[in-house]
Design a protein around this motif. Structure first.
Motif, PDB file in Angstrom:
ATOM      1  N   THR A  71      16.404   3.949  38.600  1.00  0.00           N
ATOM      2  CA  THR A  71      15.739   2.920  37.798  1.00  0.00           C
ATOM      3  C   THR A  71      16.541   1.629  37.776  1.00  0.00           C
ATOM      4  O   THR A  71      15.985   0.551  37.555  1.00  0.00           O
ATOM      5  CB  THR A  71      15.516   3.402  36.356  1.00  0.00           C
ATOM      6  OG1 THR A  71      16.745   3.889  35.817  1.00  0.00           O
ATOM      7  CG2 THR A  71      14.481   4.518  36.311  1.00  0.00           C
ATOM      8  N   GLN A  72      17.843   1.718  38.044  1.00  0.00           N
ATOM      9  CA  GLN A  72      18.659   0.504  38.091  1.00  0.00           C
ATOM     10  C   GLN A  72      18.135  -0.488  39.127  1.00  0.00           C
ATOM     11  O   GLN A  72      18.153  -1.709  38.904  1.00  0.00           O
ATOM     12  CB  GLN A  72      20.114   0.863  38.401  1.00  0.00           C
ATOM     13  CG  GLN A  72      21.063  -0.323  38.454  1.00  0.00           C
ATOM     14  CD  GLN A  72      21.228  -1.017  37.118  1.00  0.00           C
ATOM     15  OE1 GLN A  72      21.130  -0.386  36.067  1.00  0.00           O
ATOM     16  NE2 GLN A  72      21.476  -2.314  37.141  1.00  0.00           N
ATOM     17  N   ILE A  75      15.297  -2.242  37.497  1.00  0.00           N
ATOM     18  CA  ILE A  75      15.778  -3.108  36.421  1.00  0.00           C
ATOM     19  C   ILE A  75      16.314  -4.413  36.994  1.00  0.00           C
ATOM     20  O   ILE A  75      16.118  -5.492  36.429  1.00  0.00           O
ATOM     21  CB  ILE A  75      16.860  -2.374  35.596  1.00  0.00           C
ATOM     22  CG1 ILE A  75      16.205  -1.250  34.774  1.00  0.00           C
ATOM     23  CG2 ILE A  75      17.622  -3.329  34.691  1.00  0.00           C
ATOM     24  CD1 ILE A  75      17.201  -0.290  34.152  1.00  0.00           C
ATOM     25  N   TYR A  98      19.855  -0.272  26.472  1.00  0.00           N
ATOM     26  CA  TYR A  98      20.570  -0.253  27.745  1.00  0.00           C
ATOM     27  C   TYR A  98      20.828  -1.683  28.199  1.00  0.00           C
ATOM     28  O   TYR A  98      19.895  -2.449  28.458  1.00  0.00           O
ATOM     29  CB  TYR A  98      19.740   0.523  28.768  1.00  0.00           C
ATOM     30  CG  TYR A  98      20.393   0.688  30.110  1.00  0.00           C
ATOM     31  CD1 TYR A  98      21.651   1.269  30.230  1.00  0.00           C
ATOM     32  CD2 TYR A  98      19.744   0.284  31.267  1.00  0.00           C
ATOM     33  CE1 TYR A  98      22.244   1.434  31.471  1.00  0.00           C
ATOM     34  CE2 TYR A  98      20.322   0.446  32.517  1.00  0.00           C
ATOM     35  CZ  TYR A  98      21.574   1.020  32.609  1.00  0.00           C
ATOM     36  OH  TYR A  98      22.162   1.183  33.840  1.00  0.00           O
ATOM     37  N   HIS A 101      19.185  -4.279  31.070  1.00  0.00           N
ATOM     38  CA  HIS A 101      17.913  -4.997  30.973  1.00  0.00           C
ATOM     39  C   HIS A 101      18.144  -6.465  30.609  1.00  0.00           C
ATOM     40  O   HIS A 101      17.716  -7.379  31.332  1.00  0.00           O
ATOM     41  CB  HIS A 101      17.004  -4.328  29.937  1.00  0.00           C
ATOM     42  CG  HIS A 101      16.427  -3.036  30.382  1.00  0.00           C
ATOM     43  ND1 HIS A 101      15.447  -2.948  31.350  1.00  0.00           N
ATOM     44  CD2 HIS A 101      16.688  -1.759  29.984  1.00  0.00           C
ATOM     45  CE1 HIS A 101      15.125  -1.681  31.533  1.00  0.00           C
ATOM     46  NE2 HIS A 101      15.864  -0.938  30.722  1.00  0.00           N
ATOM     47  N   VAL A 133      13.126   0.352  25.586  1.00  0.00           N
ATOM     48  CA  VAL A 133      13.649   1.626  26.072  1.00  0.00           C
ATOM     49  C   VAL A 133      13.185   2.698  25.089  1.00  0.00           C
ATOM     50  O   VAL A 133      13.463   2.610  23.895  1.00  0.00           O
ATOM     51  CB  VAL A 133      15.186   1.600  26.166  1.00  0.00           C
ATOM     52  CG1 VAL A 133      15.710   2.914  26.732  1.00  0.00           C
ATOM     53  CG2 VAL A 133      15.644   0.420  27.023  1.00  0.00           C
ATOM     54  N   ASP A 165      11.094   1.595  29.543  1.00  0.00           N
ATOM     55  CA  ASP A 165      12.104   2.393  30.236  1.00  0.00           C
ATOM     56  C   ASP A 165      12.131   3.780  29.597  1.00  0.00           C
ATOM     57  O   ASP A 165      12.615   3.942  28.477  1.00  0.00           O
ATOM     58  CB  ASP A 165      13.460   1.702  30.121  1.00  0.00           C
ATOM     59  CG  ASP A 165      14.574   2.443  30.849  1.00  0.00           C
ATOM     60  OD1 ASP A 165      14.381   3.623  31.208  1.00  0.00           O
ATOM     61  OD2 ASP A 165      15.655   1.844  31.038  1.00  0.00           O
ATOM     62  N   ALA A 167      13.759   6.485  30.830  1.00  0.00           N
ATOM     63  CA  ALA A 167      14.768   7.243  31.571  1.00  0.00           C
ATOM     64  C   ALA A 167      15.145   8.541  30.870  1.00  0.00           C
ATOM     65  O   ALA A 167      15.473   9.542  31.516  1.00  0.00           O
ATOM     66  CB  ALA A 167      16.015   6.386  31.791  1.00  0.00           C
ATOM     67  N   LEU A 189       9.289   2.950  33.714  1.00  0.00           N
ATOM     68  CA  LEU A 189      10.402   3.389  34.552  1.00  0.00           C
ATOM     69  C   LEU A 189      10.763   4.829  34.192  1.00  0.00           C
ATOM     70  O   LEU A 189      10.902   5.161  33.013  1.00  0.00           O
ATOM     71  CB  LEU A 189      11.621   2.495  34.338  1.00  0.00           C
ATOM     72  CG  LEU A 189      11.408   0.981  34.406  1.00  0.00           C
ATOM     73  CD1 LEU A 189      12.733   0.252  34.195  1.00  0.00           C
ATOM     74  CD2 LEU A 189      10.764   0.576  35.712  1.00  0.00           C
ATOM     75  N   ARG A 190      10.912   5.673  35.210  1.00  0.00           N
ATOM     76  CA  ARG A 190      11.325   7.058  34.994  1.00  0.00           C
ATOM     77  C   ARG A 190      12.517   7.381  35.884  1.00  0.00           C
ATOM     78  O   ARG A 190      12.649   6.846  36.989  1.00  0.00           O
ATOM     79  CB  ARG A 190      10.185   8.031  35.314  1.00  0.00           C
ATOM     80  CG  ARG A 190       8.964   7.877  34.442  1.00  0.00           C
ATOM     81  CD  ARG A 190       9.213   8.137  32.961  1.00  0.00           C
ATOM     82  NE  ARG A 190       9.761   9.454  32.698  1.00  0.00           N
ATOM     83  CZ  ARG A 190       9.198  10.333  31.874  1.00  0.00           C
ATOM     84  NH1 ARG A 190       8.050  10.051  31.259  1.00  0.00           N
ATOM     85  NH2 ARG A 190       9.764  11.499  31.655  1.00  0.00           N
ATOM     86  N   SER A 191      13.387   8.271  35.417  1.00  0.00           N
ATOM     87  CA  SER A 191      14.621   8.607  36.127  1.00  0.00           C
ATOM     88  C   SER A 191      14.702  10.097  36.413  1.00  0.00           C
ATOM     89  O   SER A 191      14.354  10.917  35.560  1.00  0.00           O
ATOM     90  CB  SER A 191      15.829   8.189  35.286  1.00  0.00           C
ATOM     91  OG  SER A 191      17.034   8.677  35.843  1.00  0.00           O
TER      92      SER A 191
END
Length: 330
Positions: A71-72, A75, A98, A101, A133, A165, A167, A189-191
């Motif tokens: 996900t970075q 971002i 986080y 962002h 997030v 996010d 994550a 966003l998924r991790s």
């Protein structure tokens, strides 16, 4: 470069010792046992594998997803993409959260402000982009899905984005809005790194409407996700038995950590994967634990607190309990 958890080499260099317990990341210490990649995964250029996309869409309940190198990568790319597509934006990032962002939205000519979670309703009207997030890292704060979808609709009506996010969302699937990424203006966003304990794969997913995913894919360039990462992730995302057993284990271990902290006078909140609390003596606590070769995450600025993840063995649990007992005696 911003400071993050997982910097265990820095801890060892500063405090010495080798037998460290790393609680600084919130990554599942009992991660998925990755199968050996095929020879083809190493020798061929990593073309996008539609089996990976299908497995991810099925697991996350999303209609469409773009695999990315963690996900970075998204971002870092989304602020640049927004600037290219629509020029400078009024961007609100929920805080504390986080730090990457706010860091990257502030680097592409956007007007950035950080707003506390309880003030986000009022921030929507004055924003073109809102970043949340959910569950929050580091505090564990959450926003109801219905509220997020309302914000996304309001932002989309004027060409805006809501970036969510998720994550750490695997342990709270009912709070996910990944199933709604066909809705205009919503980006999720998924991790694979946190719940599956596969941070080294550097693999994540972005959910959004197809035109935006295509633009992001073009910006990130070819071969963004390695062949071995794709094969391992397909296996992990399809392994329902492992996922169910891991949900149960994390729920049990998360409750154990919260009870352990409470037994030593610490009122923490968070997710099964990590716990956070505001700590007036955060620096002292961080150093105390480090002297016991236990690496926790210190948030020294606005958040002013401590975050701890989960240990990976019973002996580690006992060492943490002993260190907490000694902290209470100081």
């Amino acid at each position: 470069m911003l400071e993050h958890g997982g910097n265990l080499r820095a801890a060892q260099a500063r405090y010495g010792g080798t037998d460290w317990i790393d609680l600084s990341t919130g990554i599942n210490p009992h991660g998925y046992r990755a199968p050996a990649p095929s020879a083809e995964a190493w020798h061929r250029l990593p073309e996008p594998d539609q089996d990976l996309v299908r497995a991810a869409c099925d697991y996350y309940g999303a209609p469409q997803l773009l695999p990315v190198a963690g996900t970075q990568a998204a971002i870092q790319a989304l602020p640049r993409l927004r600037a290219e597509l629509a020029g400078p934006a009024r961007v609100t990032v929920a805080a504390p959260s986080y730090a990457e962002h706010a860091h990257h939205w502030g680097r592409h000519g956007h007007a950035l402000r950080e707003v506390a979670y309880d003030a986000l309703d009022d921030a929507v009207a004055a924003s073109d982009v809102l970043v949340v997030v959910n569950p929050n890292n580091p505090t564990g704060a959450t926003v109801a899905p219905e509220r997020l979808l309302d914000w996304a609709a309001l932002l989309a009506a004027r060409g805006g984005w809501l970036v969510v996010d998720e994550a750490f969302g695997d342990t709270a699937p009912r709070r996910s809005v990944a199933g709604h990424v066909g809705q205009p203006g919503l980006i999720v966003l998924r991790s694979v790194g946190k719940f599956f304990g596969l941070a080294g794969l550097r693999l994540g997913f972005v959910g959004a409407q197809e035109p935006l995913l295509a633009a992001l894919d073009d910006l990130l360039g070819p071969w963004a996700v390695s062949g071995p990462a794709q094969e391992i992730a397909i296996a992990a995302l399809r392994d329902r038995g492992w996922q169910q057993a891991t949900q149960a284990r994390l729920a049990r271990d998360g409750a154990r950590m919260r009870a352990l902290l409470a037994d030593h006078g610490i009122d923490a909140r968070g997710t099964p994967l990590f716990h956070w609390w505001a700590a007036p003596r955060a620096d002292d606590f961080h150093q105390h634990m480090a002297r016991h070769a236990i690496w926790v995450r210190l948030f020294p600025d606005a958040a002013r607190g401590i975050r701890v993840g989960l240990p990976g063995s019973e002996s580690a649990w006992l060492r943490i309990e002993q260190a907490l007992r000694e902290w209470n005696d100081i």
